[in-house]
Design an enzyme around this catalytic site. Sequence first.
Site, short mmCIF file in Angstrom:
data_model
loop_
_atom_site.label_atom_id
_atom_site.label_comp_id
_atom_site.label_asym_id
_atom_site.label_seq_id
_atom_site.Cartn_x
_atom_site.Cartn_y
_atom_site.Cartn_z
N ASP A 92 34.20 39.03 45.80
CA ASP A 92 35.26 39.87 46.37
C ASP A 92 34.68 41.24 46.69
O ASP A 92 33.68 41.67 46.09
CB ASP A 92 36.46 39.98 45.43
CG ASP A 92 36.16 40.80 44.18
OD1 ASP A 92 35.20 40.45 43.47
OD2 ASP A 92 36.88 41.77 43.90
N GLU A 156 36.66 41.09 40.90
CA GLU A 156 36.07 42.19 40.13
C GLU A 156 36.51 43.55 40.63
O GLU A 156 36.81 44.46 39.85
CB GLU A 156 34.54 42.09 40.17
CG GLU A 156 33.82 43.01 39.20
CD GLU A 156 33.59 44.42 39.74
OE1 GLU A 156 33.38 45.33 38.93
OE2 GLU A 156 33.65 44.60 40.97
#
Length: 450
Positions: A92, A156
């Site tokens: 991500d 994250e």
Amino acid sequence: MSSNPVAETVASLLPRAKAELTELVAFKSVADFTQFPKSESEAAASWIADALRAEGFVDVALLDTPDGTQSVYGHLPGPEGAKTVLLYAHYDVQPPLDEAGWTTPPFELTERDGRWYGRGAADCKGGVIMHLLALRALKANGGVPVNVKVIVEGSEEQGTGGLERYAEAHPELLEADTIVIGDAGNFRVGLPTVTTTLRGMTLVRVRINTLAGNLHSGQFGGAAPDALAALVRVLDSLRAEDGSTTVDGLDATAVWEGLEYPEEQFRADAKVLDEVALIGGGAVADRLWARPAVTVLGIDCPPVVGATPSVHASARALISLRVPPGVDAAEATKLLQAHIETHTPWGARVTTEQIGQGQAFRADVSTPAYQAMADAMAVAYPGETMQYAGEGGSIPLCNTLAGLYPQAEILLIGLSEPEAQIHALNESVSPAELEQLSVAEALFLRNYAG
């Protein structure tokens, strides 16, 4: 780089690595599904799962984590009785911010001036490619001498803790002798660095209300309490005159012991404008790695364009507080919330809401894995000695893993050196760093196997 078979293999694989990173960067995998389609993140996860299967990984799975995102897991069996190493990265990315501010499109990997530009190129899709390169180099030169687990997180950057909760519920899944977190970076390009501390963080949303509704500033201004002005007062109270963070009850005097960060280098790395002073006191390393730091991430208020002459009834802000090792993030959150409530003026109504939190981390550098990495980096970076540095950012998963596997050695390396400008416009990765760190990781796995 000195000639050796592993280094030669990595060098030969760089064109493939660039092509793969181009594919991975193209996924708009921002784990905020109010801004970007969930399908983009799911496609990125599937790409990584396919890549692991192609390298011979077994038990490859897309893990549905409690925050609604997917993490990718795979296991590459090694020789019988071999040690187990867990390799971590995340796919991500941060939102691209103002796409018009990018010199080239953020989700199109573009080579320019010897660097590869694109959102996630360094943080941390490049980390995924780094792991793949290291493993491919070993497979081409005698095989991978350890058991390898790979976990690639899907949220994250959002700090929503999906993988942390999943790991706690399935503690056997990520168990390993050593964990290599590929989400940090060298102190500067060409200086091999292991990050040994991470600041923790807390995110707090604050809302101030003063009126039932907005009022005409000509008719009521001067006596009617302005919520936006009250919020400005609160935010200003979080800094001393020199810009140091001042949260009532939170220590801000600690000193960093380790690699120093020259002020002029920091000014250049941070691109501080001429004549603008740095904030805070003490050495730069103290301010970045040993002391708390508050940042106002956003304010909800009318934009200048279209603003009306009004006294505002309500205003909101999102505040980030980074906390150094040795400070409990939960306690820091309580102190921040108490500070905000205490410093809200005029009896205004104030509410605070914690929306994210992660503990700080400190590694034990006296372990065999650190010696194995130092030896590997000496080969990958000829003439250089591995350095220890702190990191101002937060990786909450580190503490979760340290708690679940107290016997495990944890090392943090990665591609996010200062020139990478992670989280900012025009993020980029140095292909030379990708090459050398991939060599270092491969040699580390060989050294660590013994």
